[in-house]
Design a protein around this motif. Structure first.
Motif, PDB file in Angstrom:
ATOM      1  N   PHE A 114      -9.835  16.124 -67.426  1.00 46.88           N
ATOM      2  CA  PHE A 114      -9.782  17.199 -66.538  1.00 46.88           C
ATOM      3  C   PHE A 114      -9.276  16.672 -65.225  1.00 46.88           C
ATOM      4  N   ARG A 115      -9.607  15.504 -64.811  1.00 46.80           N
ATOM      5  CA  ARG A 115      -9.269  15.139 -63.527  1.00 46.80           C
ATOM      6  C   ARG A 115      -7.964  15.028 -63.119  1.00 46.80           C
ATOM      7  N   HIS A 116      -7.038  14.926 -64.133  1.00 47.17           N
ATOM      8  CA  HIS A 116      -5.650  14.745 -63.627  1.00 47.17           C
ATOM      9  C   HIS A 116      -4.866  15.883 -63.959  1.00 47.17           C
ATOM     10  N   HIS A 117      -5.522  17.091 -64.008  1.00 48.24           N
ATOM     11  CA  HIS A 117      -4.910  18.558 -64.228  1.00 48.24           C
ATOM     12  C   HIS A 117      -5.745  19.520 -63.728  1.00 48.24           C
ATOM     13  N   THR A 118      -6.382  19.373 -62.802  1.00 47.13           N
ATOM     14  CA  THR A 118      -6.907  20.234 -61.677  1.00 47.13           C
ATOM     15  C   THR A 118      -6.651  20.429 -60.396  1.00 47.13           C
ATOM     16  N   VAL A 119      -6.548  21.764 -59.797  1.00 46.29           N
ATOM     17  CA  VAL A 119      -6.026  22.154 -58.702  1.00 46.29           C
ATOM     18  C   VAL A 119      -7.325  22.501 -57.797  1.00 46.29           C
ATOM     19  N   VAL A 120      -7.345  22.453 -56.422  1.00 46.17           N
ATOM     20  CA  VAL A 120      -8.570  22.746 -55.906  1.00 46.17           C
ATOM     21  C   VAL A 120      -8.096  23.670 -54.618  1.00 46.17           C
ATOM     22  N   ALA A 121      -9.191  24.967 -54.814  1.00 45.93           N
ATOM     23  CA  ALA A 121      -8.669  25.877 -53.618  1.00 45.93           C
ATOM     24  C   ALA A 121      -9.416  25.438 -52.311  1.00 45.93           C
ATOM     25  N   ALA A 122      -8.499  25.283 -51.343  1.00 41.10           N
ATOM     26  CA  ALA A 122      -8.826  24.842 -50.141  1.00 41.10           C
ATOM     27  C   ALA A 122      -8.500  25.838 -49.017  1.00 41.10           C
ATOM     28  N   ALA A 123      -9.286  25.957 -47.854  1.00 42.43           N
ATOM     29  CA  ALA A 123      -9.213  27.132 -46.938  1.00 42.43           C
ATOM     30  C   ALA A 123      -7.828  26.791 -46.112  1.00 42.43           C
ATOM     31  N   SER A 124      -6.989  27.733 -46.179  1.00 42.03           N
ATOM     32  CA  SER A 124      -5.688  27.661 -45.582  1.00 42.03           C
ATOM     33  C   SER A 124      -5.890  27.534 -44.012  1.00 42.03           C
ATOM     34  N   ASP A 125      -6.606  28.210 -43.512  1.00 44.79           N
ATOM     35  CA  ASP A 125      -6.831  27.914 -41.995  1.00 44.79           C
ATOM     36  C   ASP A 125      -7.240  26.597 -41.459  1.00 44.79           C
ATOM     37  N   TYR A 126      -7.844  25.835 -42.384  1.00 50.52           N
ATOM     38  CA  TYR A 126      -8.460  24.467 -41.883  1.00 50.52           C
ATOM     39  C   TYR A 126      -7.423  23.389 -42.792  1.00 50.52           C
ATOM     40  N   PHE A 127      -7.250  23.178 -43.969  1.00 46.27           N
ATOM     41  CA  PHE A 127      -6.393  22.141 -44.390  1.00 46.27           C
ATOM     42  C   PHE A 127      -5.105  22.451 -44.413  1.00 46.27           C
ATOM     43  N   PHE A 128      -4.266  23.650 -44.181  1.00 42.80           N
ATOM     44  CA  PHE A 128      -2.908  24.032 -44.086  1.00 42.80           C
ATOM     45  C   PHE A 128      -2.644  24.245 -42.554  1.00 42.80           C
ATOM     46  N   ASP A 129      -3.116  23.736 -41.565  1.00 46.08           N
ATOM     47  CA  ASP A 129      -2.525  24.354 -40.139  1.00 46.08           C
ATOM     48  C   ASP A 129      -1.651  23.348 -39.597  1.00 46.08           C
ATOM     49  N   ARG A 130      -1.589  22.453 -40.309  1.00 45.89           N
ATOM     50  CA  ARG A 130      -0.561  21.350 -39.760  1.00 45.89           C
ATOM     51  C   ARG A 130       0.348  20.754 -40.859  1.00 45.89           C
ATOM     52  N   THR A 131       1.559  20.480 -40.597  1.00 42.59           N
ATOM     53  CA  THR A 131       2.259  19.986 -41.771  1.00 42.59           C
ATOM     54  C   THR A 131       2.128  18.492 -42.438  1.00 42.59           C
ATOM     55  N   TRP A 132       1.242  17.659 -41.491  1.00 43.53           N
ATOM     56  CA  TRP A 132       0.905  16.622 -42.179  1.00 43.53           C
ATOM     57  C   TRP A 132      -0.241  16.553 -43.019  1.00 43.53           C
ATOM     58  N   LYS A 133      -1.255  17.501 -42.648  1.00 42.45           N
ATOM     59  CA  LYS A 133      -2.431  17.916 -43.214  1.00 42.45           C
ATOM     60  C   LYS A 133      -2.185  18.572 -44.683  1.00 42.45           C
ATOM     61  N   SER A 134      -1.143  19.455 -44.476  1.00 38.51           N
ATOM     62  CA  SER A 134      -0.743  20.201 -45.853  1.00 38.51           C
ATOM     63  C   SER A 134      -0.174  19.113 -46.728  1.00 38.51           C
ATOM     64  N   MET A 135       0.616  18.282 -46.432  1.00 33.26           N
ATOM     65  CA  MET A 135       1.029  17.278 -47.415  1.00 33.26           C
ATOM     66  C   MET A 135       0.122  16.128 -47.746  1.00 33.26           C
ATOM     67  N   LEU A 136      -0.841  15.808 -46.910  1.00 31.53           N
ATOM     68  CA  LEU A 136      -1.579  14.834 -47.077  1.00 31.53           C
ATOM     69  C   LEU A 136      -2.768  15.421 -48.280  1.00 31.53           C
ATOM     70  N   TRP A 137      -3.391  16.635 -48.069  1.00 29.84           N
ATOM     71  CA  TRP A 137      -4.349  17.011 -48.836  1.00 29.84           C
ATOM     72  C   TRP A 137      -3.592  17.882 -50.332  1.00 29.84           C
ATOM     73  N   SER A 138      -2.425  18.162 -50.110  1.00 31.39           N
ATOM     74  CA  SER A 138      -1.581  18.604 -51.443  1.00 31.39           C
ATOM     75  C   SER A 138      -1.420  17.411 -52.319  1.00 31.39           C
ATOM     76  N   PHE A 139      -0.924  16.362 -51.885  1.00 35.16           N
ATOM     77  CA  PHE A 139      -0.663  15.156 -52.694  1.00 35.16           C
ATOM     78  C   PHE A 139      -2.032  14.444 -53.052  1.00 35.16           C
ATOM     79  N   SER A 140      -3.035  14.192 -52.431  1.00 35.10           N
ATOM     80  CA  SER A 140      -4.291  13.565 -52.717  1.00 35.10           C
ATOM     81  C   SER A 140      -5.160  14.266 -53.423  1.00 35.10           C
TER      82      SER A 140
END
Length: 328
Positions: A114-140
């Motif tokens: 399950f670990r390597h084939h799971t996506v996480v729903a995250a708040a767009s206004d908190y985790f995706f409000d900056r480019t670097w944050k969007s890339m960081l959380w999308s990757f990690s």
């Protein structure tokens, strides 16, 4: 020879002077240059994070860095893994939410399938409000942006499509972290809606003790009504503390069951898992009413209807502590 060298230098100088179309054209000095367009929030393009190179790199970081650090900082007691051995994915993990470390601690304690084939729903206004944050959380963490303040068709479509493509989904039906440690009511338009739309089972999941690892501070979103203020005095510092991760049996919609009723059942299942932390399997199920799961969840999961100081007193301490819960 000297003449040919001079000629070559002249030709090279002319080639350098001709930038366009070999390079970007120059911008007139008298015209204001607009800011480059950056798609953030719900518009962020996160598809790259699920391609094989990013998945491979994320798996290596997760297994060789994140998991060892998580075990060191938050040694976990995991229960209920047998429920995952007998369920066919993809599934929707519905968990309570008390800390920003909930997601990495949850992922690092998932079985490898399950670990390597799971996506996480995250708040767009908190985790995706900056480019670097969007890339960081999308990757990690393989996050995808969702709208948490209202129902949004775009984010729901993206989540449902990924589930139908075989991706497991982690979602926090409360819509945000608990302001005082007690769980907030679950939103029907989250895990329950996606389960109804995709036909996939929901795995109730309870994370205990994560707020002691990284508490929420009032600086994050401001103190919520009824908050105890305990996290304000302790600050939002990372500290070592044991946690418990409890998986429940998979839930599916009954015939004729609506989304709200199913959401109540999911919340009641998470409430039952919460009671298992301090008791046994039988006592946990006696605490939740089989007649009205919402009423049982409110009593066992949302805390007493009392002033902030009393709610803070009734809330459990660290998993290794011995303070009694609110009297039954």
């Amino acid at each position: 020879m000297a003449g040919s060298g001079v000629q070559a230098q002249r030709l090279l100088g002319r080639a350098r002077a001709i930038r366009f179309p070999l390079a970007a054209p120059s911008w007139p000095a008298t015209v204001e240059r607009p800011d480059p367009e950056r798609k953030l929030g719900l518009e962020y393009d996160h598809e790259w994070s699920r391609r094989y190179p990013a998945r491979l790199a994320r798996a290596m970081v997760m297994d060789n860095l994140t998991r060892p650090v998580a075990r060191l900082i938050a040694p976990a007691t995991v229960r209920g893994l047998e429920h995952l051995r007998h369920v066919e994915g993809p599934v929707i993990f519905a968990a309570n939410h008390a800390s920003h470390v909930d997601t990495p601690l949850l992922l690092t304690n998932l079985p490898v399938e399950f670990r390597h084939h799971t996506v996480v729903a995250a708040a767009s206004d908190y985790f995706f409000d900056r480019t670097w944050k969007s890339m960081l959380w999308s990757f990690s963490l393989a996050t995808i942006p969702i709208e948490r303040s209202k129902v949004n068709r775009r984010s729901a479509d993206v989540a449902a499509t990924l589930i139908e493509e075989g991706w497991n989904l982690v979602i926090f039906p409360e819509g945000g972290r608990s302001p005082d440690g007690w769980t907030q009511p679950f939103h029907p338009a989250s895990a329950a809606y996606l389960a109804r739309r995709t036909g996939r089972p929901v795995i109730p999941l309870y994370l205990h003790g994560t707020r002691h690892v990284l508490p929420k501070t009032p600086d994050d979103t401001g103190r919520a009504p009824g908050g105890s203020g305990t996290e304000s005095r302790r600050g939002g510092k990372l500290r070592r503390s044991p946690i418990s991760v409890l998986f429940g049996a998979p839930l599916t919609l009954d015939e004729g069951e609506n989304t709200r009723r199913f959401s109540d059942r999911v919340e009641a299942a998470v409430a039952t898992l919460a009671r298992e932390v301090d008791g046994d399997w039988w006592q946990a199920r006696r605490a939740v009413s089989p007649v009205d799961p919402t009423e049982g969840a409110a009593r066992a999961h949302r805390g007493p209807d009392a002033p902030a100081w009393r709610r803070a007193w009734a809330l459990d301490t660290r998993p290794s502590g011995g303070r009694a819960r609110w009297p039954e």
